[in-house]
Scaffold this motif. Structure first.
Motif, mmCIF file in Angstrom:
data_model
loop_
_atom_site.group_PDB
_atom_site.id
_atom_site.type_symbol
_atom_site.label_atom_id
_atom_site.label_comp_id
_atom_site.label_asym_id
_atom_site.label_seq_id
_atom_site.Cartn_x
_atom_site.Cartn_y
_atom_site.Cartn_z
ATOM 1 N N GLY A 62 0.809 -1.216 0.000
ATOM 2 C CA GLY A 62 0.000 0.000 0.000
ATOM 3 C C GLY A 62 0.837 1.258 0.000
ATOM 4 O O GLY A 62 0.564 2.209 -0.745
ATOM 5 N N LEU A 63 1.884 1.286 0.845
ATOM 6 C CA LEU A 63 2.749 2.464 0.908
ATOM 7 C C LEU A 63 3.534 2.660 -0.393
ATOM 8 O O LEU A 63 3.753 3.786 -0.834
ATOM 9 N N ALA A 64 3.958 1.545 -1.015
ATOM 10 C CA ALA A 64 4.750 1.654 -2.243
ATOM 11 C C ALA A 64 3.919 2.143 -3.418
ATOM 12 O O ALA A 64 4.426 2.870 -4.285
ATOM 13 N N THR A 65 2.657 1.755 -3.456
ATOM 14 C CA THR A 65 1.819 2.122 -4.600
ATOM 15 C C THR A 65 0.988 3.374 -4.377
ATOM 16 O O THR A 65 0.487 3.952 -5.347
ATOM 17 N N ALA A 66 0.818 3.803 -3.130
ATOM 18 C CA ALA A 66 -0.051 4.951 -2.847
ATOM 19 C C ALA A 66 0.379 6.219 -3.579
ATOM 20 O O ALA A 66 -0.470 6.902 -4.180
ATOM 21 N N PRO A 67 1.671 6.601 -3.576
ATOM 22 C CA PRO A 67 2.035 7.831 -4.304
ATOM 23 C C PRO A 67 1.771 7.726 -5.805
ATOM 24 O O PRO A 67 1.373 8.712 -6.438
ATOM 25 N N ILE A 68 2.008 6.541 -6.382
ATOM 26 C CA ILE A 68 1.787 6.376 -7.822
ATOM 27 C C ILE A 68 0.298 6.457 -8.130
ATOM 28 O O ILE A 68 -0.122 7.118 -9.094
ATOM 29 N N ALA A 69 -0.517 5.782 -7.309
ATOM 30 C CA ALA A 69 -1.962 5.840 -7.510
ATOM 31 C C ALA A 69 -2.476 7.267 -7.345
ATOM 32 O O ALA A 69 -3.334 7.730 -8.111
ATOM 33 N N ALA A 70 -1.955 7.975 -6.346
ATOM 34 C CA ALA A 70 -2.381 9.363 -6.126
ATOM 35 C C ALA A 70 -1.983 10.254 -7.299
ATOM 36 O O ALA A 70 -2.731 11.153 -7.689
ATOM 37 N N ALA A 71 -0.807 10.006 -7.873
ATOM 38 C CA ALA A 71 -0.341 10.822 -8.990
ATOM 39 C C ALA A 71 -1.182 10.602 -10.237
ATOM 40 O O ALA A 71 -1.469 11.537 -10.986
ATOM 41 N N HIS A 72 -1.583 9.353 -10.477
ATOM 42 C CA HIS A 72 -2.338 9.039 -11.693
ATOM 43 C C HIS A 72 -3.840 9.242 -11.526
ATOM 44 O O HIS A 72 -4.520 9.648 -12.470
ATOM 45 N N PHE A 73 -4.357 8.930 -10.329
ATOM 46 C CA PHE A 73 -5.809 8.948 -10.132
ATOM 47 C C PHE A 73 -6.277 10.034 -9.163
ATOM 48 O O PHE A 73 -7.475 10.193 -8.955
ATOM 49 N N ASN A 74 -5.323 10.734 -8.537
ATOM 50 C CA ASN A 74 -5.624 11.900 -7.682
ATOM 51 C C ASN A 74 -6.480 11.565 -6.477
ATOM 52 O O ASN A 74 -7.185 12.434 -5.958
ATOM 53 N N THR A 75 -6.463 10.337 -6.025
ATOM 54 C CA THR A 75 -7.224 9.965 -4.836
ATOM 55 C C THR A 75 -6.372 9.107 -3.910
ATOM 56 O O THR A 75 -5.439 8.423 -4.351
ATOM 57 N N ILE A 76 -6.719 9.152 -2.632
ATOM 58 C CA ILE A 76 -6.099 8.300 -1.621
ATOM 59 C C ILE A 76 -7.212 7.683 -0.790
ATOM 60 O O ILE A 76 -8.094 8.392 -0.294
ATOM 61 N N ALA A 77 -7.190 6.368 -0.687
ATOM 62 C CA ALA A 77 -8.158 5.668 0.154
ATOM 63 C C ALA A 77 -7.615 5.645 1.583
ATOM 64 O O ALA A 77 -6.672 4.915 1.882
ATOM 65 N N HIS A 78 -8.220 6.435 2.465
ATOM 66 C CA HIS A 78 -7.704 6.574 3.824
ATOM 67 C C HIS A 78 -7.789 5.281 4.620
ATOM 68 O O HIS A 78 -6.991 5.062 5.535
ATOM 69 N N TYR A 79 -8.744 4.447 4.293
ATOM 70 C CA TYR A 79 -8.924 3.186 5.033
ATOM 71 C C TYR A 79 -8.588 1.982 4.160
ATOM 72 O O TYR A 79 -9.105 0.886 4.359
ATOM 73 N N GLY A 80 -7.730 2.226 3.165
ATOM 74 C CA GLY A 80 -7.379 1.152 2.249
ATOM 75 C C GLY A 80 -6.673 -0.007 2.918
ATOM 76 O O GLY A 80 -6.880 -1.166 2.556
ATOM 77 N N LEU A 81 -5.821 0.275 3.921
ATOM 78 C CA LEU A 81 -5.108 -0.802 4.606
ATOM 79 C C LEU A 81 -6.097 -1.714 5.326
ATOM 80 O O LEU A 81 -5.972 -2.943 5.263
ATOM 81 N N ILE A 82 -7.089 -1.122 6.000
ATOM 82 C CA ILE A 82 -8.097 -1.937 6.692
ATOM 83 C C ILE A 82 -8.853 -2.803 5.696
ATOM 84 O O ILE A 82 -9.065 -4.005 5.912
ATOM 85 N N ALA A 83 -9.262 -2.204 4.573
ATOM 86 C CA ALA A 83 -10.010 -2.943 3.563
ATOM 87 C C ALA A 83 -9.187 -4.099 3.007
ATOM 88 O O ALA A 83 -9.705 -5.208 2.812
ATOM 89 N N ASN A 84 -7.910 -3.870 2.765
ATOM 90 C CA ASN A 84 -7.063 -4.928 2.208
ATOM 91 C C ASN A 84 -6.809 -6.029 3.223
ATOM 92 O O ASN A 84 -6.765 -7.210 2.867
ATOM 93 N N LEU A 85 -6.629 -5.673 4.501
ATOM 94 C CA LEU A 85 -6.428 -6.694 5.526
ATOM 95 C C LEU A 85 -7.661 -7.584 5.685
ATOM 96 O O LEU A 85 -7.542 -8.773 5.988
ATOM 97 N N LEU A 86 -8.836 -7.011 5.467
ATOM 98 C CA LEU A 86 -10.074 -7.771 5.604
ATOM 99 C C LEU A 86 -10.439 -8.547 4.344
ATOM 100 O O LEU A 86 -11.305 -9.426 4.393
ATOM 101 N N SER A 87 -9.781 -8.239 3.222
ATOM 102 C CA SER A 87 -10.199 -8.828 1.954
ATOM 103 C C SER A 87 -9.146 -9.683 1.264
ATOM 104 O O SER A 87 -9.454 -10.767 0.770
#
Length: 694
Positions: A420-445
């Motif tokens: 998540g940390l490695a891809t977050a800046p790239i995703a933010a640069a291309h898609f201009n969004t950050i999922a604040h609870y993305g880590l929780i969602a990924n741990l649960l899924s």
């Protein structure tokens, strides 16, 4: 020996020591050097002359030969320079090899072609890609080899499109459009490498123009994929069935817009793409199952190379998954990475290492150099590189820091956090969004994908010949229902999604270089990579958005205000509006942004009547018209109408003490193979000059 010569000698000795210390990790720098050359090719504003590639090839060969004769420490530097030249050559060769005719004008009329792909557009309309195209009164040498048509409106409910079927309709087509703003995503370049010569839409029914073809290998696989998708959706309905079809066959056409938005807001959209996670889970399961099965037979376990047999079986399964999923770029990249890892197992090497990642990156860049410019390549290799590096560092630490029973949980948390940390800046640069609870969602899924969904998918495949695939699909549906539930729950939380301003052109390259230096460099200088990463975020934070944005058709204007960007229209040009607002890092809708439009300095004339009614303008005004405004040309005001914008593309303006600084999409994109700018004509094109600040 004098002081200065002694200092030079000592400096050379220190440099030799530093460079020789990198010997064990030189392979990791090979794709980096290739990427530098590829990136340089795509950054050019003018297409290089073919002779340049010839001279670069000669120079690369000479440097490789020269590297054998220089001291050991300098050899890698010379080789690295030659690899940069090779990367440049690879990108140019690929760009020329995919050259196909591109429609040079807006077309309305009969369109006939063979269905070779089906997906959905951003407006949720069914979209067909056609080859063997025929256009009315357009000669074959000017007819695009492929076109993409969205089916809009109730009138499109004619025949049901199927793989290989020849269809006919009446459609609006146009050349692939340029960036929605200077320096933005270049759809023209994307379409060029996808061999799309025109895009458009139709509102009339499809008609059959010929029977579906048989015998073509690609179409046979496409037909199998669509049949499998239909079977899955007959067992699992709604978004669950669409999700299951997406991760098994690559067909996302059944996913609703609401479900897609929830997955994106919760940072779970990567589960839809058949990429490294799915390919890795599949091959790991097949490898483990085959090895356990072979180990259960004493005679086989003692006499046969069970690890190699299991690796070959897993590779065959991965190849089958690649074909079933449609073989898109992300899946091809994942297959290459898995194939490299399995090959390492076959020769007795560690499957997951930085060398394996480097080999996979080299293969991908050699086959598809354009992948470097896309978020898929950047995010997948960033995540893989970070995971391999972090778990490699953890192996060097004392193993007993985590209890044995907690190691699976620890590995899941660490892998999700690192990826998540490695891809977050790239995703933010291309898609201009950050999922604040993305880590929780990924741990649960994500763990559920490995322990339930993918095993159930394999079970369904094995039971399909017996007609019992519904058992595996039912189990698979339970896991997917949970993931969709998590996605909707996370998406509905307050502030689940944050918005980030788009970075400047140097931010991502500097961030990537710092990241790779931190991981690949041997010695204390690796921490310079951390400094570069910090600097990239400082530059990102200091980025400034244009004060005025003008769409390439003159249909929309955006002016920056203290409350956010004000848009000139509440409806229409929705794709352009959404991209502008996302790049601003604003969470506004187009309708909300339109309520801010009170500017008098910039006047937007929408339609012929409004344009004709405007007879005078002042020097301090900027006039943007969606219809030709020849009667205003040559006046004191700054005019942008379709005649001008056709030459310039989208326009960005920044106010400076000296006047307006104007940047056009044409200036940023340049004159490349994939750009379709009209030739300058003095009777049509009025050159834009900065005006004084009012």
């Amino acid at each position: 020996m004098g002081r200065i010569p002694r200092m030079i000698t000592q400096s050379r000795a220190r440099m030799n020591t530093v460079l020789l210390a990198q010997r064990g990790g030189m392979l990791g720098w090979v794709p980096v050097c290739l990427a530098l050359g590829i990136g340089r090719y795509f950054s050019l504003r003018i297409e290089p002359h073919p002779t340049i590639f010839l001279w670069l090839a000669i120079a690369a060969l000479a440097l490789i030969i020269f590297s054998w004769r220089v001291p050991d420490a300098l050899g890698p530097l010379v080789t690295g320079l030659s690899l940069c030249f090779i990367g440049f050559i690879l990108a140019g060769a690929r760009a020329h090899s995919v050259a196909e005719p591109v429609l040079g004008w807006r077309y309305y009329g009969a369109v006939e072609g063979r269905v070779v792909a089906m997906d959905r557009s951003q407006s949720d309309a069914l979209r067909l890609t056609l080859d063997q195209v025929r256009l009315d009164r357009v000669p074959p040498d000017r007819t695009p080899k492929r076109v993409r048509i969205s089916l809009h409106g109730a009138g499109t409910q004619g025949i049901t499109p199927e793989p290989g079927l020849r269809v006919m309709t009446t459609a609006h087509l146009s050349p692939p459009s340029g960036p929605v703003e200077p320096g933005g995503f270049d759809f023209q370049r994307h379409a060029w490498f996808a061999r799309l010569g025109a895009v458009g839409y139709t509102r009339v029914p499809l008609m059959g123009a010929g029977a579906a073809e048989d015998g073509h290998a690609g179409l046979m696989v496409f037909r199998i994929r669509m049949a499998a998708s239909a079977r899955i959706q007959s067992v699992l309905t709604g978004d669950t069935g669409g999700f299951a079809a997406a991760i098994t066959t690559g067909d996302r056409s059944a996913m609703s817009r609401d479900a897609l938005d929830a997955l994106r807001a919760s940072n779970l959209a990567h589960l839809l793409a058949i990429s490294g996670l799915h390919m890795g889970l599949l091959t790991a399961l097949v490898f483990a199952a085959l090895r356990m099965a072979l180990a259960a037979i004493p005679h086989v376990a003692l006499r046969w190379p069970t690890k190699g047999i299991a690796a070959i079986g897993a590779l065959i399964a991965a190849a089958g998954y690649l074909a079933l999923s449609g073989g898109n770029v992300a899946t091809q990249r994942a297959f290459i990475m898995v194939a490299v890892a399995l090959a390492a197992l076959l020769i007795g090497r560690r499957a997951l290492s930085l060398r394996a990642v480097a080999v996979a990156a080299i293969i991908v860049l050699a086959l598809r150099p354009e992948a470097l410019m896309g978020p898929g390549f950047q995010m997948s290799f960033a995540a893989t590189t970070a995971l391999v590096a972090v778990f490699g560092w953890l192996r060097e630490i004392e193993q007993d820091i985590v209890p044995k029973w907690a190691k699976p949980v620890f590995a899941t948390v660490v892998s999700s956090a690192v990826a998540g940390l490695a891809t977050a800046p790239i995703a933010a640069a291309h898609f201009n969004t950050i999922a604040h609870y993305g880590l929780i969602a990924n741990l649960l899924s994500v763990p559920l994908m490995g322990v339930l969904v993918m095993p159930a998918a394999i079970l369904a495949f094995l039971l399909a010949p017996l007609g019992l695939d519904w058992i595996g699909l039912w189990v698979m549906g339970l896991g997917l229902d949970w993931i969709l539930g998590v996605a909707h729950w996370i998406a509905e939380l307050e502030d689940a999604r944050g918005y980030v301003m788009g970075p400047g052109p140097w931010v991502l390259p500097l961030l990537a270089h710092g990241f790779l230096t931190l991981i690949l460099w041997q010695g204390h200088l690796r921490w310079a990579g951390g400094v570069m990463m910090v600097l990239s975020f400082v530059l990102w934070h200091g980025a400034r958005r244009p004060d005025v944005l003008i769409a390439d058709t003159g249909s929309l204007v955006g002016v920056m205000t203290p409350e956010g960007r004000a848009l000139s229209k509440a409806k229409g040009a929705g794709f352009v509006a959404r991209n502008w607002l996302e790049n601003d890092g604003a969470g506004l809708s187009q309708m909300e942004a339109a309520t801010l439009w009170v500017t008098r300095e910039v006047i937007h004339l929408s339609g012929k009547r409004a344009t004709a009614a405007m007879t005078e303008c002042s020097e301090s005004q900027i006039i943007v018209a969606s219809a030709k405004a020849d009667h205003l040309r040559g006046r004191n005001c700054l005019l942008f109408d379709p005649t001008t914008l056709k030459q310039t593309g989208a326009v960005a303006m920044r106010k400076t003490p000296q006047g307006w600084k104007i940047t056009t999409a044409r200036q940023m994109a340049g004159e490349r193979l994939w750009t379709q700018w009209p030739k300058d004509r003095k009777d049509q094109y009025v050159r834009i000059k900065p005006t004084k600040s009012p």
